[in-house]
Motif scaffolding. Structure first.
Motif, mmCIF file in Angstrom:
data_model
loop_
_atom_site.group_PDB
_atom_site.id
_atom_site.type_symbol
_atom_site.label_atom_id
_atom_site.label_comp_id
_atom_site.label_asym_id
_atom_site.label_seq_id
_atom_site.Cartn_x
_atom_site.Cartn_y
_atom_site.Cartn_z
ATOM 1 N N ALA A 88 0.826 -1.204 0.000
ATOM 2 C CA ALA A 88 0.000 0.000 0.000
ATOM 3 C C ALA A 88 0.855 1.246 0.000
ATOM 4 O O ALA A 88 0.854 2.020 0.947
ATOM 5 C CB ALA A 88 -0.938 -0.018 1.204
ATOM 6 N N VAL A 89 1.597 1.435 -1.097
ATOM 7 C CA VAL A 89 2.391 2.655 -1.209
ATOM 8 C C VAL A 89 1.813 3.497 -2.337
ATOM 9 O O VAL A 89 1.216 2.977 -3.265
ATOM 10 C CB VAL A 89 3.887 2.351 -1.474
ATOM 11 C CG1 VAL A 89 4.460 1.499 -0.367
ATOM 12 C CG2 VAL A 89 4.082 1.660 -2.812
ATOM 13 N N ASP A 90 1.997 4.801 -2.226
ATOM 14 C CA ASP A 90 1.545 5.706 -3.276
ATOM 15 C C ASP A 90 2.608 5.692 -4.373
ATOM 16 O O ASP A 90 3.719 6.167 -4.158
ATOM 17 C CB ASP A 90 1.387 7.112 -2.677
ATOM 18 C CG ASP A 90 0.919 8.124 -3.710
ATOM 19 O OD1 ASP A 90 0.881 7.782 -4.910
ATOM 20 O OD2 ASP A 90 0.586 9.247 -3.307
ATOM 21 N N PRO A 91 2.304 5.122 -5.537
ATOM 22 C CA PRO A 91 3.343 4.955 -6.561
ATOM 23 C C PRO A 91 3.810 6.276 -7.169
ATOM 24 O O PRO A 91 4.860 6.329 -7.796
ATOM 25 C CB PRO A 91 2.654 4.087 -7.627
ATOM 26 C CG PRO A 91 1.199 4.340 -7.444
ATOM 27 C CD PRO A 91 0.997 4.635 -5.981
ATOM 28 N N GLU A 92 3.012 7.338 -6.989
ATOM 29 C CA GLU A 92 3.372 8.627 -7.577
ATOM 30 C C GLU A 92 4.247 9.456 -6.640
ATOM 31 O O GLU A 92 4.736 10.515 -7.024
ATOM 32 C CB GLU A 92 2.109 9.412 -7.936
ATOM 33 C CG GLU A 92 1.321 8.772 -9.078
ATOM 34 C CD GLU A 92 -0.060 9.379 -9.215
ATOM 35 O OE1 GLU A 92 -0.148 10.608 -9.280
ATOM 36 O OE2 GLU A 92 -1.048 8.618 -9.228
ATOM 37 N N ALA A 93 4.412 9.000 -5.396
ATOM 38 C CA ALA A 93 5.248 9.721 -4.442
ATOM 39 C C ALA A 93 6.553 8.951 -4.240
ATOM 40 O O ALA A 93 6.605 7.738 -4.443
ATOM 41 C CB ALA A 93 4.515 9.873 -3.113
ATOM 42 N N THR A 94 7.601 9.647 -3.828
ATOM 43 C CA THR A 94 8.872 8.971 -3.580
ATOM 44 C C THR A 94 8.776 8.166 -2.287
ATOM 45 O O THR A 94 7.846 8.347 -1.492
ATOM 46 C CB THR A 94 10.025 9.981 -3.417
ATOM 47 O OG1 THR A 94 9.808 10.729 -2.214
ATOM 48 C CG2 THR A 94 10.118 10.921 -4.593
ATOM 49 N N ASN B 85 1.680 15.181 -5.994
ATOM 50 C CA ASN B 85 1.486 14.236 -7.089
ATOM 51 C C ASN B 85 1.027 14.962 -8.344
ATOM 52 O O ASN B 85 1.443 14.625 -9.458
ATOM 53 C CB ASN B 85 0.460 13.166 -6.696
ATOM 54 C CG ASN B 85 1.007 12.199 -5.660
ATOM 55 O OD1 ASN B 85 2.169 12.295 -5.275
ATOM 56 N ND2 ASN B 85 0.180 11.285 -5.197
ATOM 57 N N GLU C 183 8.754 10.526 0.581
ATOM 58 C CA GLU C 183 7.471 11.236 0.740
ATOM 59 C C GLU C 183 6.401 10.329 1.337
ATOM 60 O O GLU C 183 5.628 10.743 2.200
ATOM 61 C CB GLU C 183 7.004 11.785 -0.617
ATOM 62 C CG GLU C 183 7.831 12.968 -1.088
ATOM 63 C CD GLU C 183 7.675 13.259 -2.577
ATOM 64 O OE1 GLU C 183 8.210 14.282 -3.028
ATOM 65 O OE2 GLU C 183 7.026 12.455 -3.288
ATOM 66 N N ARG D 77 3.751 16.635 -10.282
ATOM 67 C CA ARG D 77 4.592 15.735 -11.067
ATOM 68 C C ARG D 77 3.990 15.479 -12.445
ATOM 69 O O ARG D 77 4.680 15.021 -13.340
ATOM 70 C CB ARG D 77 4.757 14.392 -10.338
ATOM 71 C CG ARG D 77 5.547 14.520 -9.065
ATOM 72 C CD ARG D 77 6.479 13.331 -8.847
ATOM 73 N NE ARG D 77 7.492 13.708 -7.884
ATOM 74 C CZ ARG D 77 7.340 13.513 -6.565
ATOM 75 N NH1 ARG D 77 6.277 12.918 -6.106
ATOM 76 N NH2 ARG D 77 8.273 13.904 -5.732
ATOM 77 N N VAL E 220 10.345 7.914 -7.275
ATOM 78 C CA VAL E 220 8.936 7.613 -6.993
ATOM 79 C C VAL E 220 8.771 6.103 -6.836
ATOM 80 O O VAL E 220 9.420 5.307 -7.524
ATOM 81 C CB VAL E 220 7.978 8.168 -8.082
ATOM 82 C CG1 VAL E 220 7.978 9.681 -8.074
ATOM 83 C CG2 VAL E 220 8.304 7.617 -9.450
ATOM 84 N N ARG F 264 -5.221 0.025 -4.246
ATOM 85 C CA ARG F 264 -3.823 -0.151 -3.836
ATOM 86 C C ARG F 264 -3.687 -0.457 -2.353
ATOM 87 O O ARG F 264 -2.612 -0.793 -1.893
ATOM 88 C CB ARG F 264 -3.035 1.115 -4.128
ATOM 89 C CG ARG F 264 -2.852 1.382 -5.586
ATOM 90 C CD ARG F 264 -1.794 2.445 -5.779
ATOM 91 N NE ARG F 264 -1.698 2.793 -7.175
ATOM 92 C CZ ARG F 264 -2.111 3.952 -7.673
ATOM 93 N NH1 ARG F 264 -2.617 4.871 -6.884
ATOM 94 N NH2 ARG F 264 -2.015 4.188 -8.944
ATOM 95 N N GLY F 265 -4.772 -0.274 -1.589
ATOM 96 C CA GLY F 265 -4.661 -0.494 -0.151
ATOM 97 C C GLY F 265 -4.209 0.752 0.588
ATOM 98 O O GLY F 265 -4.062 0.730 1.812
#
Lengths: 339, 258
Positions: free
Chosen positions: A104-110, B17, A113, B20, A149, B87-88
């Motif tokens: 559960a990670v935000d793929p658009e953030a590093t 986001n 982040e 970006r 990211v 995505r959870g």
């Protein structure tokens, strides 16, 4: 021997402060009548790793969802870090970390982040937050990738980041829902080592769910086998395997040997029991495999039966699963989807 | 206080986001620009009919397109929620102490800012093809504010639908079956005096129409019709509050279903 076929008594004595997680008789039915939990009880001692082992659909994830306050039980009660999950969800949430089945990670953030936002939610700010983020990234080997990211990370890296996000606020109890599902064996072994190390260094209580027998065996101090929404048996991996009393002997026969004859020969040997035939090999159980195997081989030679190979194996959790659930682990895994 | 801090944290995530992928704004402007330039050119002479009260269709159409664009920006917002759910990411937030309302308002703040940028681009293009804002800066400001409120209303509703139905297809359905009809049941393209009576009646209750009315509240006069701006504006604010409350409640509905 502290095997508990019914762990309910352990759960009833729940006021004990040494228990980080206590669940008593949890029941959860989903719309459509699917009964995911059917009176599940468990107790996890503070500072230990506890594994819920079972196939998809056994109720593992539902248990974790209830214990993490994401979902609510229809009946039954549970306390995590001393707080009731239904009455005091906010207190539970501050005390726990949760790593779900999906990364559960935000793929658009590093990576950095992702971690920083998670930390801020728990009130970490400024220098303290930066120090904690750097420390965690460094410790798990993500420091170099920290400013890329997360969408560019490999599955194993995303999983590591995911686990760090569950740890950022120094929780007392960490829930790991199938932490290594979908990882290749190398990444899995690496993650096991990390989990062991983190548990030690952060002095965590960890409840992990898995459908990998070896994962439970490797990581957990205690294992509960879950089937159809209840705990079927609970104990340390050694206790559970010890319950089977003895080792498995496997004799592979050379061409021309007739298996029923082999069975007849072995069944009369002292200390050898549970003789079964499967796929051109004979399986038997013995209190001590090392002592039994020369006897077995001598008997077969006397009877003129050619043997291709003979092996001794300590019982595995797979055997334990077969014994308590009544079907093999792989076969059970075929049915149903995880809820 | 915690809720406010969390709102800024969540808004920060979405804004970062967005920064970006700023080209996203160009995609989202394709459709409104086609309406503004092509539809506007095609129906240029429609203002010769009595009832438009202006000599320029660009002047009439631009506030309508700004509001329409804001409506759709809001309507698609549920897609973000569905992808966080898949995505959870959302489950992780829900087992943390983060304020539920912050998860919605943080997202609305980011989308609101995107609506401001979109609106200003559309207003600039409108002016290039002949639109005039007789009410000056004040008229532009109230139009953009109304557009932001419209985004908040339909954005929050879209989030609520996303939490209850949890499928991207259902968001697409909402946009197609609710937002497109709402656009035609308003004075975005056509003067109320020329509408069939029933559409005129329906449009009086259409929040999109309220935003359009605010944006046109100074068609030829130099000063705004403030009583119209304030009454329609109050209606939009009230709906935005209710929609945000509903979306926050929808987290509970989601959690009861898992």
């Amino acid at each position: 021997m502290t095997i508990q076929a019914a762990p309910r008594e352990a759960a009833a004595a729940s006021n004990d402060t040494d228990l980080a997680i206590v669940a008593h008789n949890l029941v959860k039915t989903y719309p459509g009548g699917v009964r995911a939990l059917n009176g599940l009880s468990l107790a996890v001692a503070t500072g230990t790793i506890f594994a819920l082992l079972g196939p998809n659909g056994a109720g593992k994830s539902t248990t974790v969802k209830i214990l993490t306050t994401l979902s609510r039980p229809d009946s039954g009660s549970a306390r995590v870090a001393g707080f009731d999950v239904v009455a005091r969800p906010s207190s539970v949430r501050r005390a726990i970390g949760y790593v779900s089945q999906k990364a559960a990670v935000d793929p658009e953030a590093t990576g950095r982040e992702n971690l920083s936002l998670q930390g801020r939610i728990y009130g970490l700010r400024g220098r303290e937050l930066r120090r904690r983020v750097d420390e965690l990234l460094e410790r798990i080997g993500l420091a170099e990738a920290a400013d890329r990211v997360a969408g560019t990370y490999s599955g194993g890296m995303q999983r590591k980041l995911d686990i760090l996000m569950g740890l950022i606020h120094r929780p007392k109890v960490l829930f790991l829902d199938e932490p290594t599902t979908g990882l290749d064996p190398e990444a899995r072994a690496e993650l096991w080592a990390e989990i062991e190390r983190l548990a030690r260094e952060e002095r965590l209580t960890i409840l992990l769910t898995t459908h990998y027998l070896e994962e439970a065996d490797r990581l957990a101090a205690r294992v509960a086998i879950v089937d159809q929404g209840r705990v079927v048996v609970e104990g340390s991996p050694e206790e559970l395997k010890g319950e089977l009393r003895g080792d498995t002997i496997r004799v592979e026969l050379a061409d021309g040997a007739t298996e029923p004859r082999v069975q007849a020969v072995l069944e009369h040997l002292p200390g050898v029991r549970d003789v079964t035939l499967q796929d051109g090999a004979v399986y038997a159980r013995a209190n001590s495999g090392g002592q039994a195997i020369p006897v077995v081989l001598a008997a077969l030679e006397r009877a003129g039966i050619p043997v291709a190979a003979a092996t001794v194996a300590r019982p595995s959790l797979d055997d334990v699963y077969l014994r308590y659930v009544g079907r093999s682990f792989d076969a059970a895994g075929e049915k149903g989807t995880e809820r | 206080m915690t809720a406010l801090i969390h709102t800024l944290d969540i808004a920060g995530r979405h804004l970062r986001n967005f920064s970006r992928q700023p080209w996203y704004i160009a995609f989202s402007l394709v459709q409104p620009i086609i309406y503004l330039l092509l539809f506007g050119a095609l129906f240029k002479r429609v203002v010769e009919l009595p009832g438009f009260n202006t000599g320029s269709y660009a002047t009439y159409l631009t506030p309508g397109i700004v509001a329409m664009s804001a409506l759709f920006s809001g309507g698609w917002l549920g897609v973000t929620v569905v992808s966080d759910l898949d995505r959870g990411v959302l489950d992780r937030f829900l087992v943390s102490p983060v304020s539920r309302s912050a998860l919605i308002t943080g997202l609305l703040i980011q989308t609101g800012l995107v609506t401001v940028i979109q609106s200003l681009i559309l207003i600039g293009l409108g002016v290039l093809v002949g639109a005039r804002f007789a009410g000056g800066v004040a008229q532009v400001v109230v139009l953009v504010a109304a557009a932001v409120l419209l985004t908040a209303i339909f954005g929050a509703l879209s989030c609520a639908v996303a939490l209850i139905v949890r499928k991207e297809e259902s968001i697409i359905g909402v946009v197609q079956f609710l937002l497109l009809p709402l656009t035609f049941l308003s004075s975005v393209f056509m003067a109320p005096a020329l509408m069939p009576g029933w559409i005129r009646q329906v449009s009086r209750f259409n929040p999109l129409n309220w935003a359009v009315e605010i944006g046109r509240s100074a068609p030829e006069a130099a000063s705004l019709d403030w009583s119209l701006v304030l009454t329609r504006g109050a209606g939009l604010v009230a709906l935005a509050v209710v929609a945000t409350w509903l979306a926050t409640r929808a987290f509970g509905a989601y959690q009861r279903s898992i």
